[in-house]
Design a protein around this motif. Structure first.
Motif, PDB file in Angstrom:
ATOM      1  N   TYR A   1      48.809  30.117  64.673  1.00  0.00           N
ATOM      2  CA  TYR A   1      47.542  29.414  64.574  1.00  0.00           C
ATOM      3  C   TYR A   1      46.933  29.612  63.202  1.00  0.00           C
ATOM      4  O   TYR A   1      47.204  30.583  62.532  1.00  0.00           O
ATOM      5  N   ALA A   2      46.092  28.694  62.842  1.00  0.00           N
ATOM      6  CA  ALA A   2      45.463  28.716  61.525  1.00  0.00           C
ATOM      7  C   ALA A   2      44.504  29.905  61.396  1.00  0.00           C
ATOM      8  O   ALA A   2      43.915  30.332  62.379  1.00  0.00           O
ATOM      9  N   PRO A   3      44.344  30.418  60.193  1.00  0.00           N
ATOM     10  CA  PRO A   3      43.343  31.458  59.987  1.00  0.00           C
ATOM     11  C   PRO A   3      41.956  30.918  60.343  1.00  0.00           C
ATOM     12  O   PRO A   3      41.710  29.723  60.241  1.00  0.00           O
ATOM     13  N   LYS A   4      41.048  31.798  60.728  1.00  0.00           N
ATOM     14  CA  LYS A   4      39.727  31.350  61.149  1.00  0.00           C
ATOM     15  C   LYS A   4      38.925  30.734  60.004  1.00  0.00           C
ATOM     16  O   LYS A   4      38.161  29.819  60.202  1.00  0.00           O
ATOM     17  N   THR A   5      39.097  31.236  58.803  1.00  0.00           N
ATOM     18  CA  THR A   5      38.401  30.654  57.657  1.00  0.00           C
ATOM     19  C   THR A   5      39.341  30.605  56.464  1.00  0.00           C
ATOM     20  O   THR A   5      40.320  31.359  56.385  1.00  0.00           O
ATOM     21  N   PHE A   6      39.012  29.745  55.524  1.00  0.00           N
ATOM     22  CA  PHE A   6      39.809  29.651  54.314  1.00  0.00           C
ATOM     23  C   PHE A   6      39.669  30.941  53.511  1.00  0.00           C
ATOM     24  O   PHE A   6      40.640  31.421  52.915  1.00  0.00           O
ATOM     25  N   LYS A   7      38.485  31.534  53.527  1.00  0.00           N
ATOM     26  CA  LYS A   7      38.262  32.796  52.818  1.00  0.00           C
ATOM     27  C   LYS A   7      39.192  33.883  53.368  1.00  0.00           C
ATOM     28  O   LYS A   7      39.782  34.644  52.603  1.00  0.00           O
ATOM     29  N   ASN A   8      39.339  33.950  54.696  1.00  0.00           N
ATOM     30  CA  ASN A   8      40.258  34.927  55.304  1.00  0.00           C
ATOM     31  C   ASN A   8      41.686  34.674  54.842  1.00  0.00           C
ATOM     32  O   ASN A   8      42.426  35.611  54.535  1.00  0.00           O
ATOM     33  N   PHE A   9      42.077  33.403  54.806  1.00  0.00           N
ATOM     34  CA  PHE A   9      43.429  33.054  54.377  1.00  0.00           C
ATOM     35  C   PHE A   9      43.662  33.491  52.937  1.00  0.00           C
ATOM     36  O   PHE A   9      44.688  34.105  52.624  1.00  0.00           O
ATOM     37  N   ALA A  10      42.705  33.210  52.061  1.00  0.00           N
ATOM     38  CA  ALA A  10      42.836  33.595  50.658  1.00  0.00           C
ATOM     39  C   ALA A  10      42.991  35.108  50.535  1.00  0.00           C
ATOM     40  O   ALA A  10      43.838  35.599  49.791  1.00  0.00           O
ATOM     41  N   SER A  11      42.199  35.822  51.290  1.00  0.00           N
ATOM     42  CA  SER A  11      42.272  37.283  51.273  1.00  0.00           C
ATOM     43  C   SER A  11      43.635  37.768  51.764  1.00  0.00           C
ATOM     44  O   SER A  11      44.219  38.692  51.197  1.00  0.00           O
ATOM     45  N   GLU A  12      44.159  37.133  52.810  1.00  0.00           N
ATOM     46  CA  GLU A  12      45.459  37.515  53.355  1.00  0.00           C
ATOM     47  C   GLU A  12      46.585  37.352  52.339  1.00  0.00           C
ATOM     48  O   GLU A  12      47.523  38.139  52.322  1.00  0.00           O
ATOM     49  N   VAL A  13      46.490  36.309  51.509  1.00  0.00           N
ATOM     50  CA  VAL A  13      47.559  36.079  50.534  1.00  0.00           C
ATOM     51  C   VAL A  13      47.254  36.702  49.170  1.00  0.00           C
ATOM     52  O   VAL A  13      48.062  36.597  48.253  1.00  0.00           O
ATOM     53  N   GLY A  14      46.079  37.343  49.041  1.00  0.00           N
ATOM     54  CA  GLY A  14      45.788  38.111  47.839  1.00  0.00           C
ATOM     55  C   GLY A  14      45.189  37.345  46.674  1.00  0.00           C
ATOM     56  O   GLY A  14      45.328  37.783  45.531  1.00  0.00           O
ATOM     57  N   SER A  16      41.644  34.932  45.178  1.00  0.00           N
ATOM     58  CA  SER A  16      40.247  34.595  45.441  1.00  0.00           C
ATOM     59  C   SER A  16      40.212  33.227  46.117  1.00  0.00           C
ATOM     60  O   SER A  16      41.123  32.414  45.954  1.00  0.00           O
ATOM     61  N   ARG A  17      39.153  32.986  46.875  1.00  0.00           N
ATOM     62  CA  ARG A  17      39.004  31.719  47.570  1.00  0.00           C
ATOM     63  C   ARG A  17      39.001  30.557  46.584  1.00  0.00           C
ATOM     64  O   ARG A  17      39.681  29.550  46.785  1.00  0.00           O
ATOM     65  N   ALA A  18      38.265  30.695  45.480  1.00  0.00           N
ATOM     66  CA  ALA A  18      38.150  29.612  44.500  1.00  0.00           C
ATOM     67  C   ALA A  18      39.500  29.293  43.844  1.00  0.00           C
ATOM     68  O   ALA A  18      39.879  28.125  43.709  1.00  0.00           O
ATOM     69  N   TYR A  19      40.228  30.341  43.442  1.00  0.00           N
ATOM     70  CA  TYR A  19      41.524  30.131  42.800  1.00  0.00           C
ATOM     71  C   TYR A  19      42.501  29.454  43.762  1.00  0.00           C
ATOM     72  O   TYR A  19      43.166  28.471  43.414  1.00  0.00           O
ATOM     73  N   LEU A  20      42.584  29.968  44.967  1.00  0.00           N
ATOM     74  CA  LEU A  20      43.515  29.403  45.935  1.00  0.00           C
ATOM     75  C   LEU A  20      43.139  27.961  46.288  1.00  0.00           C
ATOM     76  O   LEU A  20      44.013  27.098  46.384  1.00  0.00           O
ATOM     77  N   ALA A  21      41.851  27.695  46.444  1.00  0.00           N
ATOM     78  CA  ALA A  21      41.400  26.332  46.756  1.00  0.00           C
ATOM     79  C   ALA A  21      41.811  25.363  45.644  1.00  0.00           C
ATOM     80  O   ALA A  21      42.304  24.267  45.909  1.00  0.00           O
ATOM     81  N   ARG A  22      41.624  25.771  44.407  1.00  0.00           N
ATOM     82  CA  ARG A  22      41.982  24.915  43.270  1.00  0.00           C
ATOM     83  C   ARG A  22      43.489  24.644  43.240  1.00  0.00           C
ATOM     84  O   ARG A  22      43.928  23.500  43.100  1.00  0.00           O
ATOM     85  N   LYS A  23      44.283  25.682  43.407  1.00  0.00           N
ATOM     86  CA  LYS A  23      45.735  25.523  43.356  1.00  0.00           C
ATOM     87  C   LYS A  23      46.259  24.684  44.531  1.00  0.00           C
ATOM     88  O   LYS A  23      47.119  23.820  44.353  1.00  0.00           O
TER      89      LYS A  23
END
Length: 90
Positions: A1-14, A16-23
């Motif tokens: 299942y999907a992570p509960k938030t995008f911020k949690n997902f970014a944290s899980e993969v190491g 920042s939320r902003a960097y991962l969102a941009r990429k």
């Protein structure tokens, strides 16, 4: 299942939320939040078809804090309520 938030997902993969969102937006050609909603809706639809979980349990499993918010999102995505979806796809 999907992570509960995008911020949690970014944290899980190491990242920042902003960097991962941009990429990811560059790669997917759409905002990551939209992709996350699509994954949540697909997961919810599968749970509705294959389990006897009630709608609030499905909402919680796919990351929605509110059943009402989940129902609005589901209806916006599938053009029918979760209950109607379950009845027509069982």
């Amino acid at each position: 299942y999907a992570p509960k938030t995008f911020k949690n997902f970014a944290s899980e993969v190491g990242y920042s939320r902003a960097y991962l969102a941009r990429k990811l937006a560059q790669q997917w050609k759409k905002p990551p939040g939209q992709v996350l909603r699509e994954v949540r809706m697909a997961d919810a639809a599968k749970l509705l078809r294959t389990t006897r979980l009630n709608v609030s349990e499905v909402a919680e499993k796919v990351g929605y804090a509110s059943t009402a918010g989940f129902c609005r999102a589901f209806r916006g995505h599938y053009r029918q309520t979760p209950r109607r979806y379950r009845l027509t796809h069982a």
